[in-house]
Write an enzyme that holds these catalytic residues in place. Structure first.
Site, PDB file in Angstrom:
ATOM      1  N   HIS A 266       0.834  -1.213   0.000  1.00 29.65           N
ATOM      2  CA  HIS A 266       0.000   0.000   0.000  1.00 29.65           C
ATOM      3  C   HIS A 266       0.867   1.260   0.000  1.00 29.65           C
ATOM      4  CE1 HIS A 266      -3.685   2.289   1.256  1.00 29.65           C
ATOM      5  NE2 HIS A 266      -2.761   3.089   1.770  1.00 29.65           N
ATOM      6  N   GLU A 267       1.786   1.342   0.965  1.00 25.99           N
ATOM      7  CA  GLU A 267       2.615   2.547   1.079  1.00 25.99           C
ATOM      8  C   GLU A 267       3.555   2.681  -0.129  1.00 25.99           C
ATOM      9  OE1 GLU A 267       1.685   4.655   3.204  1.00 25.99           O
ATOM     10  OE2 GLU A 267       0.496   3.328   4.488  1.00 25.99           O
ATOM     11  N   HIS A 270       1.681   4.416  -2.790  1.00 25.71           N
ATOM     12  CA  HIS A 270       1.760   5.879  -2.620  1.00 25.71           C
ATOM     13  C   HIS A 270       3.116   6.392  -3.103  1.00 25.71           C
ATOM     14  CE1 HIS A 270      -1.915   6.718  -0.457  1.00 25.71           C
ATOM     15  NE2 HIS A 270      -1.644   5.884   0.531  1.00 25.71           N
ATOM     16  N   GLU A 296      -4.976   7.565  -2.779  1.00 23.39           N
ATOM     17  CA  GLU A 296      -5.496   6.296  -2.253  1.00 23.39           C
ATOM     18  C   GLU A 296      -5.888   5.343  -3.379  1.00 23.39           C
ATOM     19  OE1 GLU A 296      -5.678   4.764   0.776  1.00 23.39           O
ATOM     20  OE2 GLU A 296      -4.323   6.394   1.289  1.00 23.39           O
TER      21      GLU A 296
END
Lengths: 502, 502
Positions: A266-267, A270, A296
């Protein structure tokens, strides 16, 4: 004074503001990672002064005159600068409405609030955070008062800040649409239950092994180590300054080994967005992501749409079995796929599955709306949280650390942020649909790395940074306006198969 | 305008400068620890802008007028402010002589130079660092030109910056005194040789165990973990911002396990000084140490005078044996004491013993003097280094990474810094003599921790921070002016016993 004089003045001020932003970036990173606890009091004072210096720059007559002139003549500017000036003019106009004492007070408050929240969460004691959160909510209420216009009032001002053009009207419609189609579907899925052996999830997975796995997935995602680092913190986050310094953190729970895998993916999602922005935007204010929801959409695209796909794990499950030889000895791919797509009613948002996740967001949206309007007070918020949780999930909240204290956001004053998570997931499903027209998606995610997919996202979304509005980028990337049906269809199709629902 | 108006103006500017100092502190810390390599180019530009902002503050007429007025009226100020204004007036006068373009250029240069040096050292290739060092030396030569006065010229300007009142005249005298008495003594010691079994030094000591040992000694020194952190970097250093955020780094060499012990004690010595400064000095420019030499006097007092004393190790050697069970199984206390006080001709300054250490400093002092005067050019510096090394130590330098590339200092433009190391050791011996009149030194260093000794140093030296000149502090702490004989006597007494020299 001519256009070029104003432009030079503008660029000189921008350089100073960018340099202060570098300072803020490092202060925030340091505070969330290694800074000794004893330093926060003195640091708060200094951060307040730096904020004051930034405020003095953004409100200097020389600068605001330049912005006003450039705004009136933006048809003569290049496309990127024109967009930047337009966004900035709005922000400058807004900032001029906030008294400097408020700005300094807020900087002080937020320089200590994160630590107070960590302490409260660790000791599971909402009372330790209550006074601080009251101050934050009081500040947010004053903040929206300063900014209210004929068109925007209250919570709408905060929502619009995180996603331009989205207000309670649009979000109410969006969530109503999800509620109508998804909530009954979720009920069907929950009724099916999960009848498979998930005992491997209760085993211990050492932190250093989890670190190795996270580094592996960072490489699968082709993230350039020369441009970023990965460290540990209480709550995973991404923090960047330009395309060449993008940092992520994860948290290794030894009894929840998949948590760090998915938060790492997830990170890194980003981070990939930030790193893929056109380098020429580094010196502008249009670097980074175009909006919270677009950010997101990228992190959740990597985490959920790719990261929980059967074809993706066909390529990588063996790596897990290799690192966790004893723990995963008797686990096969199907069981693992089933596990990482397991739907259940759960307490913690960041550990929630893809399908029930929007329910967690609805709850926060509801509480934020009431806290900002004054319909709800901080002292009553835990009770309201627990009441709504019972209503949406059928579960009684047992401790605030798994209830109202679980998220970092409010300690940073990030009201209006949560709804963008659900919106981002919906954007992601629409991007998936567009991407499938251009490339063989199933094949690409079965490969060793995600280079081709990164390239598609870079070319259609990332490279623009914040040099266009989210709505423009969605139109460019998908050829149409935002349409939540892609999201609903994606979820219902995927989980109908997994849970064998006709 | 009255005194109080000027004082208020002064305090407002000081607040902004202190806030920028916090930014510089974190930028430097981050660059030396975790920052990704790819970020340095862009970072350099931003650091240059922050430096420009600080320069604009320190040279603003409003500020310099306030300083000038307060300087003329400093008899009406409290003692601390009066001293601060006096020091600042000198610095402001100096800073006004440096053109802003030079300041920005230097900031850019030093934001990348550290990394270039690390790369050159790691690959043992002076050529990679040569161009950068040429730029630095050229800058230093221009720098001293801008600042020269009737009294101070060339290298003297740099020496005086690190230790007020010390110039080539005083340092030549100081080193001549050491040469006269110590050099013949060192020859006697080296002739004795080292006939004991030091095979345990060649064993492998894992980094994580070394970390445990360093944390143990940090506790022995009673360093408050709430006020600081310890991390790893290429070259150990201490970096602080006020009394409540003091950071040290160490480097774990698995084949040189005592290196991290003594650099940890050394850096924690610096850190203890910073943390023990009177807290009320935090908001002033008079926090931190009074001078480089005083700072080194503290770090070297802990590292050498206490840290290599037999009585100190009587209390702590068992901890080492406990951590390094297999490696130290057959090693007794006497052998260990002998090892950590072993005198030999060696290449690397930071690994040099207490007795030959000043020779390393003499060499650097000599080269710096010639580089700044123009008598020596950077391209010829490695040759000159190697020639002097042969002369002082009788050894041929085999690689630049153990020769001219070994130290970080020149990559940071710190010319004039090295001599303070030798001076600091000499101060330390004089403090030891004074301390012994007030407390039972042998007994105190045999205890579990150094609380009482810390307290003496705090009360007699640390608490003053930089609110007095070094000479004043030496007088307060020891009752007399600086006298190098304490140092010579201390060394000759100590090593005569160890090497059985009559």
């Amino acid at each position: 004074m001519e256009l070029n004089d104003y432009l030079n003045t503008y660029v000189e001020y921008r350089k100073k503001m960018k340099a202060l932003h570098l300072a803020f970036f490092l202060l925030s990173w340091d505070s969330s990672t290694v800074a000794p606890k004893g330093c926060f009091e003195a640091r708060g004072e200094n951060v307040a002064v730096l904020s004051q210096m930034e405020y003095e720059l953004t409100t200097a007559k020389e600068f605001t005159d330049a912005v006003a002139y450039l705004y009136d003549n933006r048809d003569k500017l290049d496309e990127i600068t024109s967009h930047e000036i337009e966004v900035l003019k709005e922000n400058v106009d807004k900032q001029l409405k906030i008294p400097v004492e408020e700005v300094m007070e807020a900087a002080k408050l937020f320089s200590v609030s994160n630590n107070i929240w960590v302490e409260a969460k660790q000791t599971n004691d909402f009372n330790k955070f209550k006074d601080c959160l009251e101050k934050i909510v009081a500040y947010e209420r004053r903040y929206v008062k300063y900014l209210e216009t004929d068109k925007l009032k209250g919570y709408d001002i905060l929502l619009d800040e995180y996603e331009r053009g989205m207000t309670t009207k649009e979000y109410d419609q969006f969530f109503d649409c999800l509620k109508e189609k998804l909530v009954p579907f979720v009920k069907k899925v929950l009724a099916k239950g999960n009848n498979f052996d998930d005992s491997f999830m209760k085993k211990k997975y050492p932190a250093d092994k989890q670190k190795e796995v996270c580094e592996y997935f960072r490489d699968v995602m082709c993230f350039d180590k020369n441009k970023g680092i990965m460290m540990e913190s209480e709550h995973p986050f991404t923090s960047g300054f330009g395309t060449d310094d993008v940092r992520i953190t994860v948290h290794y729970y030894e009894k929840m080994f998949t948590s760090s895998i998915f938060s790492c993916i997830h990170e890194t999602g980003h981070a990939t967005y930030e790193a893929n922005v056109d380098k020429k935007l580094n010196e502008t204010f249009s670097g980074g992501g175009a909006s919270m929801a677009l950010h997101e959409s990228q992190s959740r695209f990597y985490e959920n749409i790719i990261g929980r796909d059967e074809n993706f794990w066909k390529a990588h499950f063996n790596k897990l079995k290799e690192v966790y030889k004893t723990q995963l000895k008797d686990v096969d791919l199907n069981t693992f796929i089933r596990e990482v797509n397991k739907v259940e009613a759960s307490y913690v948002r960041t550990e929630a599955d893809e399908l029930t996740y929007p329910l967690h967001i609805m709850l926060r949206y509801d509480i934020e709306k009431k806290l900002i309007s004054g319909e709800l007070e901080v002292k009553d918020a835990p009770k309201e949280w627990n009441r709504l949780f019972k209503e949406y999930f059928g579960l009684k909240v047992k401790k605030d650390s798994e209830g109202i204290l679980q998220d970092v956001h409010w300690s940073q004053g990030s009201f209006g942020y949560f709804p963008t998570y659900a919106l981002g997931s919906a954007y992601g499903a629409q991007f998936l649909n567009a991407m499938k027209k251009d490339l063989d998606y199933e094949k690409e995610i079965s490969k060793d790395n995600l280079k081709t997919i990164n390239e598609w996202l870079r070319e259609h979304i990332h490279k623009y940074g914040a040099s266009k509005y989210p709505k423009e980028i969605i139109k460019i990337a998908t050829g149409e306006d935002f349409n939540p049906n892609y999201y609903v269809d994606y979820l219902i199709n995927k989980y109908s198969k997994i849970y064998n629902i006709k």
